[in-house]
Design a protein around this motif. Structure first.
Motif, PDB file in Angstrom:
ATOM      1  N   LEU A  46       0.809  -1.217   0.000  1.00  0.00           N
ATOM      2  CA  LEU A  46       0.000   0.000   0.000  1.00  0.00           C
ATOM      3  C   LEU A  46       0.842   1.266   0.000  1.00  0.00           C
ATOM      4  O   LEU A  46       1.894   1.328   0.636  1.00  0.00           O
ATOM      5  CB  LEU A  46      -0.911  -0.002   1.232  1.00  0.00           C
ATOM      6  CG  LEU A  46      -1.806  -1.229   1.411  1.00  0.00           C
ATOM      7  CD1 LEU A  46      -2.651  -1.076   2.672  1.00  0.00           C
ATOM      8  CD2 LEU A  46      -2.682  -1.461   0.197  1.00  0.00           C
ATOM      9  N   SER A  47       0.342   2.272  -0.676  1.00  0.00           N
ATOM     10  CA  SER A  47       0.896   3.623  -0.604  1.00  0.00           C
ATOM     11  C   SER A  47      -0.284   4.595  -0.590  1.00  0.00           C
ATOM     12  O   SER A  47      -1.355   4.295  -1.121  1.00  0.00           O
ATOM     13  CB  SER A  47       1.836   3.909  -1.772  1.00  0.00           C
ATOM     14  OG  SER A  47       1.168   3.778  -2.998  1.00  0.00           O
ATOM     15  N   ASN A  70      -2.635   0.005  -4.195  1.00  0.00           N
ATOM     16  CA  ASN A  70      -2.163  -1.316  -3.783  1.00  0.00           C
ATOM     17  C   ASN A  70      -1.410  -1.937  -4.958  1.00  0.00           C
ATOM     18  O   ASN A  70      -2.019  -2.400  -5.914  1.00  0.00           O
ATOM     19  CB  ASN A  70      -3.342  -2.192  -3.356  1.00  0.00           C
ATOM     20  CG  ASN A  70      -2.921  -3.534  -2.814  1.00  0.00           C
ATOM     21  OD1 ASN A  70      -1.747  -3.890  -2.842  1.00  0.00           O
ATOM     22  ND2 ASN A  70      -3.881  -4.291  -2.329  1.00  0.00           N
ATOM     23  N   ALA A  71      -0.083  -1.941  -4.881  1.00  0.00           N
ATOM     24  CA  ALA A  71       0.741  -2.529  -5.938  1.00  0.00           C
ATOM     25  C   ALA A  71       0.822  -4.048  -5.798  1.00  0.00           C
ATOM     26  O   ALA A  71       1.279  -4.732  -6.707  1.00  0.00           O
ATOM     27  CB  ALA A  71       2.146  -1.933  -5.905  1.00  0.00           C
ATOM     28  N   GLY A  72       0.400  -4.590  -4.657  1.00  0.00           N
ATOM     29  CA  GLY A  72       0.440  -6.029  -4.427  1.00  0.00           C
ATOM     30  C   GLY A  72      -0.771  -6.729  -5.012  1.00  0.00           C
ATOM     31  O   GLY A  72      -1.764  -6.104  -5.381  1.00  0.00           O
ATOM     32  N   ASP A 106     -12.870  -1.428   0.569  1.00  0.00           N
ATOM     33  CA  ASP A 106     -11.938  -2.342  -0.081  1.00  0.00           C
ATOM     34  C   ASP A 106     -10.805  -1.605  -0.789  1.00  0.00           C
ATOM     35  O   ASP A 106     -11.016  -0.570  -1.416  1.00  0.00           O
ATOM     36  CB  ASP A 106     -12.669  -3.206  -1.111  1.00  0.00           C
ATOM     37  CG  ASP A 106     -13.633  -4.190  -0.460  1.00  0.00           C
ATOM     38  OD1 ASP A 106     -13.416  -4.559   0.709  1.00  0.00           O
ATOM     39  OD2 ASP A 106     -14.613  -4.578  -1.120  1.00  0.00           O
ATOM     40  N   VAL A 107      -9.600  -2.198  -0.687  1.00  0.00           N
ATOM     41  CA  VAL A 107      -8.433  -1.761  -1.441  1.00  0.00           C
ATOM     42  C   VAL A 107      -8.033  -2.971  -2.294  1.00  0.00           C
ATOM     43  O   VAL A 107      -7.376  -3.881  -1.790  1.00  0.00           O
ATOM     44  CB  VAL A 107      -7.266  -1.336  -0.521  1.00  0.00           C
ATOM     45  CG1 VAL A 107      -6.120  -0.776  -1.358  1.00  0.00           C
ATOM     46  CG2 VAL A 107      -7.715  -0.331   0.530  1.00  0.00           C
ATOM     47  N   LYS A 112      -6.782   0.445  -6.558  1.00  0.00           N
ATOM     48  CA  LYS A 112      -6.733   1.558  -5.611  1.00  0.00           C
ATOM     49  C   LYS A 112      -8.106   1.848  -5.042  1.00  0.00           C
ATOM     50  O   LYS A 112      -9.136   1.549  -5.641  1.00  0.00           O
ATOM     51  CB  LYS A 112      -6.144   2.798  -6.267  1.00  0.00           C
ATOM     52  CG  LYS A 112      -6.859   3.226  -7.523  1.00  0.00           C
ATOM     53  CD  LYS A 112      -6.040   4.241  -8.289  1.00  0.00           C
ATOM     54  CE  LYS A 112      -6.437   4.209  -9.734  1.00  0.00           C
ATOM     55  NZ  LYS A 112      -5.425   4.709 -10.598  1.00  0.00           N
ATOM     56  N   LEU A 113      -8.074   2.440  -3.874  1.00  0.00           N
ATOM     57  CA  LEU A 113      -9.258   2.961  -3.210  1.00  0.00           C
ATOM     58  C   LEU A 113      -9.166   4.475  -3.334  1.00  0.00           C
ATOM     59  O   LEU A 113      -8.192   5.076  -2.877  1.00  0.00           O
ATOM     60  CB  LEU A 113      -9.270   2.549  -1.734  1.00  0.00           C
ATOM     61  CG  LEU A 113     -10.258   3.283  -0.827  1.00  0.00           C
ATOM     62  CD1 LEU A 113     -11.699   3.019  -1.249  1.00  0.00           C
ATOM     63  CD2 LEU A 113     -10.037   2.886   0.620  1.00  0.00           C
TER      64      LEU A 113
END
Length: 182
Positions: A46-47, A70-72, A106-107, A112-113
Motif C-alpha cells: 500500500l501507498s 495497492n501494488a500487491g 476495499d483496497v 486503488k481505493l
C-alpha cells in the motif's frame, strides 16, 4: 525431393520445435516466481497519496480525501482511521445524494481505493479544533491485513478541488505526495 533436402527440412522442423519448446518452458517458469518477488502477488503493498481536507465550514465536522494504491496482488481493506483533531473518523460512501457510513472500504490488489468529493470519503466528527488552510492533520489509517500507516493530510481552501480526482488519474498525483507501506 532428394534425401538431402528432406533431411534438411526434418532438421529445420525439429530445431524450430525444440526452440518453441524452450520458449514455452521459459515462459511457463517465469510465472512461477517466488512469493517475495517485486510483483507483490501474495501481500498488499500500500501507498497513500493525494491527501487533502477542505477547510471545514463547520466547527464540529470535516471531510477528508485521499487515494490508497495497492501494488500487491492481495486485497486489503481500510477498516478505520484515527486523528488527533477528531473524536471520531468514519468511512462513508455516497450514492446520488445519499451518504452512508460503512465499516470498511476495499483496497483491491493491483488497484486503488479513491476517496474523493462526491464519492467515498472520510468524515471527521466531534472536532477538537477547527483546522485552518495551511495546517496539516495527522491521521493513522488501519487496514485488515497491512499494519497501520501514519500520514499527514494538508488542509486546503474550502473550495479546493484537485486537478486529478478520478480513479484513472492516480499516477501523477501519487508522485507528489505519498507514503508507502509494505
Amino acid at each position: 525431393m532428394t534425401r538431402r533436402t528432406a533431411a534438411r527440412r526434418v532438421s529445420t522442423s525439429t530445431g524450430a520445435s525444440a526452440a518453441a519448446l524452450v520458449v514455452a518452458t521459459a515462459l511457463a517458469l517465469a510465472g512461477c516466481g517466488d512469493s517475495d518477488s517485486d510483483s507483490g502477488s501474495s501481500e498488499p503493498e500500500l501507498s497513500v497519496g493525494s491527501l487533502y481536507m477542505p477547510q471545514p465550514v463547520s466547527d464540529s465536522m470535516a471531510a477528508g480525501f485521499l487515494v490508497v494504491a495497492n501494488a500487491g496482488g492481495a486485497d486489503d481493506r481500510l477498516s478505520s482511521v484515527t486523528s488527533d483533531i477528531a473524536g471520531e473518523v468514519t468511512l462513508h460512501t455516497t450514492s446520488g445524494q445519499s451518504m452512508t457510513e460503512v465499516k470498511n472500504l476495499d483496497v483491491p490488489g493491483h488497484g486503488k481505493l479513491v476517496l474523493e468529493s462526491g464519492g467515498n470519503h472520510l468524515m471527521f466528527e466531534k472536532l477538537k479544533r477547527k483546522p485552518k488552510e495551511g495546517d496539516k492533520v495527522s491521521l493513522e489509517l488501519h487496514f485488515t491485513k497491512s499494519g497501520p500507516m501514519k500520514v499527514e493530510m494538508p488542509v486546503k481552501s474550502p473550495t479546493y478541488r484537485p486537478a486529478t480526482t478520478t480513479k484513472s488519474s492516480m499516477h501523477s498525483s501519487m508522485q507528489s505526495s505519498s507514503t508507502s507501506h509494505h
